[in-house]
Design a protein around this motif. Structure first.
Motif, mmCIF file in Angstrom:
data_model
loop_
_atom_site.group_PDB
_atom_site.id
_atom_site.type_symbol
_atom_site.label_atom_id
_atom_site.label_comp_id
_atom_site.label_asym_id
_atom_site.label_seq_id
_atom_site.Cartn_x
_atom_site.Cartn_y
_atom_site.Cartn_z
ATOM 1 N N CYS A 40 0.838 -1.214 0.000
ATOM 2 C CA CYS A 40 0.000 0.000 0.000
ATOM 3 C C CYS A 40 0.866 1.255 0.000
ATOM 4 O O CYS A 40 0.542 2.247 -0.671
ATOM 5 N N ILE A 41 1.955 1.216 0.748
ATOM 6 C CA ILE A 41 2.856 2.377 0.814
ATOM 7 C C ILE A 41 3.497 2.616 -0.554
ATOM 8 O O ILE A 41 3.603 3.761 -1.025
ATOM 9 N N ASP A 42 3.918 1.520 -1.211
ATOM 10 C CA ASP A 42 4.485 1.659 -2.560
ATOM 11 C C ASP A 42 3.462 2.244 -3.516
ATOM 12 O O ASP A 42 3.799 3.086 -4.366
ATOM 13 N N ALA A 43 2.202 1.816 -3.383
ATOM 14 C CA ALA A 43 1.140 2.343 -4.238
ATOM 15 C C ALA A 43 0.929 3.834 -3.988
ATOM 16 O O ALA A 43 0.797 4.628 -4.932
ATOM 17 N N ILE A 44 0.924 4.228 -2.720
ATOM 18 C CA ILE A 44 0.737 5.646 -2.375
ATOM 19 C C ILE A 44 1.880 6.485 -2.935
ATOM 20 O O ILE A 44 1.654 7.579 -3.484
ATOM 21 N N ASN A 45 3.113 5.989 -2.819
ATOM 22 C CA ASN A 45 4.265 6.741 -3.334
ATOM 23 C C ASN A 45 4.170 6.927 -4.849
ATOM 24 O O ASN A 45 4.517 7.993 -5.375
#
Length: 394
Positions: A40-45
């Motif tokens: 999810c963090i990679d997606a947000i970035n």
């Protein structure tokens, strides 16, 4: 507003910190915190780099071959959480309330650091061990149910207990507040309930700004101050055994109050300080919800109001928590049988007969005032329950 793989999102400013197992995402304006896995963090970035959902999805799939990567579904979740500001340049209408704590900023962080630092945290742990040793060596230090009754007049007993209990609650909560302020963060004091007891409680939501190790101190701070108070009471009782009955009686009420509150801290079916500590140590931040969900399969009378996802490697902690959950319920029944029920029986057996003797009898008016106190405490409890249930209404 329709979402598709060609959609491009603009998110509100987010602060992302790595935690024990996953990541903590903070939405700066509302002060809300969310736990998310690395995907999810990679997606947000990538979203923050102005990629479309389709481009984000294509970049993530090679890195997470075993995961089901669905960016449209993830984007819908971000919208529901109130983290999306715009979709394809069109503003998302969302009402944001900033409910994060803002109080006690007048209290200098240096004061908090005086009470909570590397030396004092070790000292507080030593105090807890010392208290256990004192009880083992001197079993008479353990409280009895009749320690509540210092005076013949029940009104004085209840007023004394309420006054001492209120003072100890304030000391407990100021432990949390000082620990929060030691990191320069604001705090908030609110009214809540634990079973049949009205309590004050400190909002520790700002603790998510800190590392997991730092949060441990915040959760234990109130208990540390409790243990300091009970150590003082133990020392005074042992040092002055021939002191006046009133002095010894007040010390007995202090010990009784802190002892019962400490036992309730171990009742894991409530979100106590120790419960939050266990969540923090395990990195499983939905232990209660997942535990109730797990237990509801075996015990139909335990209802689960939420459906939550159990992350990888959390199942063993959920099963372990379920055992402590049941033990906590049994512990509560034990406390009620050993302390609360005998206290209630004694109090009413002493006061109710006096209502049959009106007139100049002072114990008649003592019984009337005692019943009034009971009604007042019941009203506060009902208000707390109502407030708690209202806060769950969306």
């Amino acid at each position: 507003m329709n979402l598709s793989l060609q959609s491009q999102l603009t998110l509100y400013p987010l602060t992302i910190r790595e935690d024990k197992k996953h990541y903590i995402v903070e939405e700066s304006f509302s002060g809300d915190f969310f736990e998310m896995p690395k995907i999810c963090i990679d997606a947000i970035n990538l979203i923050n780099k102005s990629f479309t959902l389709d481009q984000v999805e294509q970049q993530l799939k090679p890195h997470y071959p075993e995961e089901e990567v669905n960016l449209v579904e993830f984007a819908e979740q971000l919208v529901e959480l109130g983290l999306v500001q715009e979709i394809d340049g069109e503003e998302v209408q969302v009402t944001k309330n900033n409910d994060s704590p803002k109080g006690f900023t007048w209290l200098s962080p240096k004061v908090g650091q005086f009470f909570f630092n590397k030396v004092t945290t070790k000292l507080f742990m030593a105090i807890i061990i010392l208290n256990i040793l004192l009880v083992i060596i001197n079993p008479q230090l353990l409280p009895a149910y009749h320690d509540l009754f210092i005076f013949d007049a029940m009104t004085f007993n209840i007023l004394t207990f309420m006054g001492i209990s209120l003072l100890l609650i304030i000391i407990h909560e100021f432990g949390h507040i000082l620990a929060v302020r030691s990191h320069g963060l604001p705090a908030k004091l609110d009214v809540g309930h634990r079973l049949l007891f009205v309590v004050f409680q400190t909002d520790l939501s700002t603790a998510w700004k800190l590392s997991s190790k730092q949060r441990n101190v915040l959760y234990l701070a109130g208990i540390c101050f409790d243990q300091l108070m009970i150590l003082i009471a133990f020392i005074l009782k042992l040092s002055f055994p021939e002191a006046s009955s009133l002095f010894i009686g007040i010390l007995g009420v202090v010990v009784l109050d802190i002892f019962i509150k400490t036992v309730y801290q171990c009742c894991f079916y409530m979100k106590t300080d120790i419960y939050y500590l266990c969540e923090n140590l395990t990195g499983c931040y939905n232990l209660m919800e997942n535990g109730r969900q797990y237990l509801s399969k075996w015990l139909p009378f335990i209802k689960s109001d939420f459906t939550t996802e159990t992350f990888e490697d959390e199942a063993k902690f959920v099963r372990m928590y379920s055992v402590f959950y049941i033990c906590g319920v049994l512990l509560t029944f034990s406390i009620f049988i050993i302390y609360f029920i005998p206290q209630v029986y004694y109090a009413y057996s002493q006061t109710l007969p006096e209502l049959l003797h009106p007139g100049g009898n002072p114990y008649f008016w003592d019984a009337v005032v005692f019943l009034g106190q009971t009604i007042l405490m019941g009203s506060l409890l009902i208000y707390s329950w109502h407030k708690s249930n209202t806060s769950r209404t969306y």
